[in-house]
Design an enzyme around this catalytic site. Structure first.
Site, mmCIF file in Angstrom:
data_model
loop_
_atom_site.group_PDB
_atom_site.id
_atom_site.type_symbol
_atom_site.label_atom_id
_atom_site.label_comp_id
_atom_site.label_asym_id
_atom_site.label_seq_id
_atom_site.Cartn_x
_atom_site.Cartn_y
_atom_site.Cartn_z
ATOM 1 C CB SER A 220 -0.907 0.010 1.235
ATOM 2 O OG SER A 220 -1.785 -1.088 1.225
ATOM 3 N N GLY A 222 -0.325 4.450 0.132
ATOM 4 C CA GLY A 222 -1.147 5.577 0.535
ATOM 5 C C GLY A 222 -1.962 6.131 -0.624
ATOM 6 C CB ALA A 223 -2.714 9.618 -1.577
ATOM 7 N N GLY A 225 -1.573 4.719 -4.435
ATOM 8 C CA GLY A 225 -2.147 3.480 -4.946
ATOM 9 C C GLY A 225 -1.505 2.269 -4.301
ATOM 10 N N GLY A 251 -6.101 -0.157 5.147
ATOM 11 C CA GLY A 251 -5.204 -1.200 4.668
ATOM 12 C C GLY A 251 -5.753 -2.589 4.926
ATOM 13 C CG ASP A 252 -6.526 -3.567 8.782
ATOM 14 O OD1 ASP A 252 -5.355 -3.935 8.593
ATOM 15 O OD2 ASP A 252 -6.873 -2.831 9.717
#
Length: 315
Positions: A220, A222-223, A225, A251-252
């Site tokens: 992951s 973040g913003a 992708g 994220g989960d």
């Protein structure tokens, strides 16, 4: 069925506030209480999608009893492993601009007998599971090698393992070849011991985790992708987000989306991004339902933008 393992669960209180000022009296505009912990959140997201999930977790004291009740109310089959210590309580404060302040308690210390009981319960309940998702920090009393032992036992029983943890616990488990690991950018940077400033940096770091034993890496960013690096290649996916309301459990939710869609390949990556994008636009740690998802808005490509500078560089 997706089995989740949360060694250090929590009772989570989330407050929405106009602004957070240190030393001030702050009046919340909204609040909610949820069962917490990364594996618990994966189960909540899986259940929201209408897929069966079983959550194995050590629980103790009044907060632990409340966690079990809340899971039951959400249609999740909870399998508590009784412990003498009290389940931790966490607090999150969410501001309108998406800023999130979290206070996480350390949690109980597990005894050797409780450690073995947790491993044994996972083995008993994993029969017939499509995936076992092992998620989150380890409580006091569990050595960094605990996840590695769990992965080894699960593989010996023929199960597939998704691992979402960090630090020494992640590094120790890589030797047992988990089927997929899901670090965020900060966890990825920590694992390779250097900063990540571009998507290309993240790709190289994910490849190093694969060389160390991970069969696939779902990262992951973040913003920016998410990345998927596996035997078939490297893929990058993203989706637009109108407004970030809370990133708790995003994220989960992504990991749940990945596993729901089979846990391999670009379709699973697209599902992960759709779930993560939906989650950040919901309050607290609310998990998205199918009506919240916008799979048509997800873009997946094998032409990874290696030179793109990360909006949130990881150190």
């Amino acid at each position: 069925m997706i089995l989740t393992v949360t060694p250090n669960p929590s009772l989570d209180r989330t407050y929405e506030v106009p602004s957070l000022g240190r030393g001030e009296v702050v009046r919340a505009t909204g609040d909610r209480m949820d069962p917490g912990g990364k594996g618990v959140n994966v189960s909540r997201a899986v259940a929201a999608a209408g897929v069966r999930t079983v959550a194995v977790l050590p629980l103790g004291g009044a907060p632990g009893a409340l966690v079990a009740t809340l899971l039951d109310e959400q249609g999740i089959e909870a399998v508590p492993v009784p412990v003498a210590g009290q389940t931790r309580s966490n607090i999150a404060v969410a501001e309108p601009d998406g800023t999130l302040t979290k206070i996480n308690a350390p949690g109980p210390e597990l005894s050797e007998a409780e450690r073995e009981a947790l491993l044994a319960t996972v083995g008993e309940k994993s029969v017939g599971a499509d995936w076992i998702a092992c998620c989150g920090s380890l409580p006091r009393g569990l050595a960094p090698s605990w996840y590695a032992e769990l992965v080894a036992r699960a593989h010996a029983a023929g199960a597939r393992i998704a691992l979402d943890t960090s630090g020494p616990a992640l590094l120790a488990a890589l030797a047992e070849r988990p089927d997929v690991v899901k670090p965020n950018a900060e966890e990825l940077a920590e694992a390779v011991g250097r900063p990540l400033t571009t998507v290309g940096d993240a790709v190289k770091a994910a490849q190093e985790l694969r060389s160390a034993g991970a069969r696939a890496v779902l990262a992951s960013l973040g913003a920016d992708g998410q990345l998927l690096v596996d035997d078939s290649g490297t893929y990058f996916a993203s989706a637009p987000v109108t407004a970030v309301r809370s990133n708790v459990g995003a994220g989960d939710s992504s990991l749940a989306g990945f596993l729901i869609a089979g846990g391999t390949g670009v379709l699973a990556l697209a599902s992960a991004v759709a779930h993560g994008a939906a989650a950040v636009q919901l309050p607290g740690s609310v998990m998205p339902s199918p009506s919240d998802l916008r799979p048509d808005a997800v873009t997946v490509t094998a032409e990874v933008p290696l030179d793109r500078v990360l909006m949130e560089p990881a150190s």
